[in-house]
Design an enzyme around this catalytic site. Sequence first.
Site, short mmCIF file in Angstrom:
data_model
loop_
_atom_site.label_atom_id
_atom_site.label_comp_id
_atom_site.label_asym_id
_atom_site.label_seq_id
_atom_site.Cartn_x
_atom_site.Cartn_y
_atom_site.Cartn_z
N GLY A 103 0.97 -1.38 -0.30
CA GLY A 103 0.32 -0.32 -0.06
C GLY A 103 0.88 1.22 -0.18
N LEU A 140 -1.75 -9.55 -4.08
CA LEU A 140 -1.70 -9.05 -2.20
C LEU A 140 -3.21 -10.71 -2.70
CD1 LEU A 140 -3.42 -6.28 -0.56
CD2 LEU A 140 -1.70 -7.94 -0.30
N LEU A 183 -0.28 -1.97 5.00
CA LEU A 183 -0.70 -1.00 4.69
C LEU A 183 -2.09 -1.84 3.30
CD1 LEU A 183 1.51 2.30 5.13
CD2 LEU A 183 0.14 1.02 6.99
N SER A 204 -7.97 -0.20 12.91
CA SER A 204 -8.23 0.77 12.99
C SER A 204 -10.20 1.18 13.05
CB SER A 204 -9.75 0.41 11.41
OG SER A 204 -10.83 1.51 11.01
N GLU A 221 -12.37 1.77 12.86
CA GLU A 221 -14.18 0.99 12.18
C GLU A 221 -14.73 0.03 13.40
OE1 GLU A 221 -16.62 1.64 10.14
OE2 GLU A 221 -15.74 3.99 10.60
N TYR A 250 -15.81 -3.71 6.23
CA TYR A 250 -14.88 -3.08 6.18
C TYR A 250 -15.02 -3.45 7.41
CZ TYR A 250 -10.97 -0.24 7.18
OH TYR A 250 -9.97 0.48 7.17
N ARG A 260 -4.79 12.74 1.21
CA ARG A 260 -6.07 11.85 1.30
C ARG A 260 -6.93 11.46 0.34
NH1 ARG A 260 -8.12 8.38 4.52
NH2 ARG A 260 -9.43 8.40 5.87
N GLY A 261 -7.62 10.60 -0.25
CA GLY A 261 -8.52 10.04 -1.26
C GLY A 261 -9.61 11.03 -1.28
N PHE A 313 -13.05 10.75 0.60
CA PHE A 313 -13.40 10.85 2.25
C PHE A 313 -13.61 11.59 1.95
CE2 PHE A 313 -10.24 7.02 1.23
CZ PHE A 313 -10.60 6.16 1.58
N ARG A 342 -12.11 15.32 2.49
CA ARG A 342 -11.12 15.30 1.07
C ARG A 342 -11.73 16.43 -0.12
NH1 ARG A 342 -6.45 14.51 -2.86
NH2 ARG A 342 -6.17 16.91 -3.50
N ARG A 381 -16.20 12.42 13.97
CA ARG A 381 -14.35 11.38 13.91
C ARG A 381 -13.27 12.18 14.69
NH1 ARG A 381 -17.46 8.76 12.40
NH2 ARG A 381 -17.77 7.20 10.66
#
Length: 335
Positions: A9, A62, A83, A128, A130, A152, A187-188, A191, A194, A220
């Site tokens: 990652g 992977l 990652l 995470s 999460e 996830y 950041r992507g 999300f 961003r 968060r």
Amino acid sequence: MSARALITGITGQDGSYLAEFLLSRGYEVHGIVRRVAVEDPTRRLGRIAHLIGKVQLHAASLESFPSLCNVLRKVRPQECYHLAAQSFVSYSFDDEFSTLNTNVNGTHYMLAALKDEVPECRFYFAGSSEMFGKVEEIPQTERTRFHPRSAYGISKVAGFEITRNYREAYGMHASSGILFNHESPRRGFEFVTRKITYGLAQIMAGKSDQLRLGNLQAKRDWGHARDYVEAMWLMLQQDQADDYVIATGETHSVDEFVKLAFGSVGLDPNRYVIVDEQLFRPAEVNLLIGDSARARSILGWQARTNFEELVREMVAADCLSAGIEYPFAAAAHTH
Ligand code: NAP
Ligand code: GDD
């Protein structure tokens, strides 16, 4: 001789900061990338474009245990940071199967390959917050029970347990970081942080006049990715492998993020932000706030970037990319 680290990652947000951090400490840094990344470096290696030539990239999958074994045989890393994952929670509702395959099997293959090829290598698993999901206590610590709310989250609980079991069953130095949300200008785009800062910059540039968001009430514990990758490294420098919560200890709603971002450029979010119910998740994680007292006392780690600094850095970076100077006067923009 310099230490050798392998990052899966490496093309992602955290991978790019971690690679920079390890290079700055004199590591020889290797990364596993997908074959398509090698084929299309301009688009797929964007976050590590400035590191090309300094890191060594290896194409592997992977999903393929032998391909991971091949890389490990070649590199023989002393530290491995795992990652790579399907990391977008929202997408995991659309495609539970590939999320579970990549995140659970990918972690299992990685650990099994290490056990066969380089069992002395220290291993980091990207756990995470999460995993806490529908939180059973506030704030969340290493002792808080998991209650994941998405494929996830479930995949990360599985990866966490596989990592713990390799530590206990095979004596491997395998640690998990239970990292709360961490963001950055890298950041992507999907999300929420961003999406907000990029969307805001598009509005500032006159290229857009609205920003559609989902649940603004979710809270968060947001930190900066640059700070968090140091915690990953610290975990692997300990004599004993273990699991650590990494968080700022502060929580903010998406709405607060929006207000701070828009306010920082003098815009009223009520004129641009539209709440779109289609963007709500089938099961939401309403509140995350971590207690990283253990990481503070054992690793000597603590977050350095506060919420306001994070938001401003992200807004400034997206404004700059859109050709807008930041900060500027509140009244300067009137569209
Ligand atoms: P990210 O920016 O989405 O990066 C994910 C990385 O995983 C990318 O390099 C991606 O490669 C790779 N990847 C995804 N699917 C893959 C597959 N099937 N095969 C090989 N590589 C694959 O995520 P991040 O924010 O850096 O997060 C890094 C890790 O930490 C993830 O495991 C994430 O779940 C976990 N985490 C993140 C946070 C956070 O707030 N950022 C918090 C807790 C845990 P491509 O570039 O080729 O797609
Ligand atoms: N993505 C997104 N887009 N989220 C939105 C939006 C929107 O338009 N509107 C509101 N939200 C809310 C989501 O419902 C969620 O409650 C919150 O914003 C944060 O969403 P994300 O930024 O997508 O992150 P996440 O918290 O689901 O997951 C991130 O943090 C985890 C750690 O807690 C990811 O980085 C995961 O990989 C990571 O494990």
